[in-house]
Design an enzyme around this catalytic site. Sequence first.
Site, PDB file in Angstrom:
ATOM      1  N   ARG A 329      -1.616   2.007  -2.081  1.00 20.25           N
ATOM      2  CA  ARG A 329      -2.575   0.635  -1.109  1.00 20.25           C
ATOM      3  C   ARG A 329      -1.560   0.228  -0.087  1.00 20.25           C
ATOM      4  O   ARG A 329      -1.981  -0.481   0.457  1.00 20.25           O
ATOM      5  CB  ARG A 329      -2.680  -0.347  -1.940  1.00 20.25           C
ATOM      6  CG  ARG A 329      -4.308   0.375  -3.264  1.00 20.25           C
ATOM      7  CD  ARG A 329      -4.632  -1.297  -3.941  1.00 20.25           C
ATOM      8  NE  ARG A 329      -5.416  -2.161  -3.195  1.00 20.25           N
ATOM      9  CZ  ARG A 329      -4.846  -2.926  -3.473  1.00 20.25           C
ATOM     10  NH1 ARG A 329      -4.166  -3.453  -3.339  1.00 20.25           N
ATOM     11  NH2 ARG A 329      -6.046  -3.446  -2.079  1.00 20.25           N
ATOM     12  N   CYS A 360       7.871  12.266   1.444  1.00 19.45           N
ATOM     13  CA  CYS A 360       8.118  12.532   2.319  1.00 19.45           C
ATOM     14  C   CYS A 360       7.132  12.295   3.495  1.00 19.45           C
ATOM     15  O   CYS A 360       6.054  12.455   4.551  1.00 19.45           O
ATOM     16  CB  CYS A 360       7.366  14.236   2.697  1.00 19.45           C
ATOM     17  SG  CYS A 360       9.041  14.523   3.527  1.00 19.45           S
TER      18      CYS A 360
END
Length: 433
Positions: A329, A360
């Site tokens: 979110r 990453c």
Amino acid sequence: MKNPDLTASAAGHLMIGGVDTVELAQQFGTPLVVYDVAAIRHQIQAFRDSLVANGLRYQISYASKAFATVAMYQLVNQTGIHTDVVSGGELYTALQAGLPAERISFHGNNKSRAELEMAVDHHIGVIILDNFYEIQLLHEILLEKNTNVDVMLRLTPGISAHTHKYIQTGQVDSKFGFDVDSGQADQAVQAVLNIEQMHLIGIHAHIGSQIFGPEGFELLVNKLVDIAADWRAKFHYVPQILNLGGGFGIRYTQADHPLGPETFIDDIAAALKKRVAQRQLELPEIWIEPGRSIVGPAGYNLYTVGARKDIPELTSYVAVDGGMGDNIRPALYQAKYEAVCANHLNAPTVEPVHLAGKYCESGDILIDQAALPAVVPGDLVAVLATGAYGYSMASNYNRNPRPAVVFVENGQAKCVVQRESYADLTRLDQPYL
Ligand code: LLP
């Protein structure tokens, strides 16, 4: 700032449902999703009490997309409320949990033939029709199976709640529902009333999510009552149920001031009674579909602190062992959260840091300006109010296993979703060479 809603143990550890979060982390590992079951029950009861206090005939249908697991559907079942599902997978999970099919509504803007057949075969409570193709497809299925089903029509009432644009759904330019103003809704009701196998029990609309003011719901109630009055005149048909959808806002940070179920329901009931009297209709049954407000405040994501990067005279990043894979979110909606140091709940906060995830991707920042004490590797951080659309939108990005989910209540903890293993990650992979 100290959060007044949180409880600390004598050792200064965050307690959830009478359980020490440090012990939870030791027992189940991190990242860990923890639900305070009493808080879920409390929210359901608050909606119920307000609906009863206003003398309404009602149904509460938990919008299970917010958090859909067997344990959650069991809880829904136990409290006696309904649920809505938006996919065959949610329907399957609800049925696996033993939720009676008649208490399930099926939503979705592109339900497949297989999903509709599954719903019909299980005698689902109601199918909420979203578009003309679906009316036709469901009609075919009902003819083939020589059976009937209760339906509602999802309408797009042209009301947009002030919220992030990805979670607005009631405005005219939407992929959901039959548009009211252009006459599509009128065409849809005529079509359905002519289909013997469909029993049209009501109309539905959902105006958005994380709504803080009552105005949108008042407009919606007026609009749906007006539609009912129009249809009585035009088609001699009055919908018995007005389903107002969900969207009741919650507190993510102390800057949020949600109204609470009582205020929303009082306002909805007042608007409804007034409009119904004006249009000389009987008081319809009211359905609501809260998702976020039932599970959001009850959820906590626990993480262990690892690396830290200080950029001199600029800023600091504190990284935890989860991130966008368990809570997309912040990255997706720029959603704001607050965090606490769960093993030093009462320690004074120092300068804000970026609470970074381990994925990453530069955008994997859980909280942009987290007010935390000076944390060190091994400390436990709890992000608050993560219970809605956190685990349900979790992914295996970077091939990180999804976390375990634990329910706590009355001092007891129970694992309700196991942590994924590396073997789970390759379970569906097939070799090519
Ligand atoms: N009913 C319908 C028809 C809906 O489309 C939704 C949410 C709800 C009820 C429940 O709304 P709630 O009470 O939870 O706000 N992933 C986004 C939220 C998407 C909501 C979509 N529909 C988020 O994380 O904020």
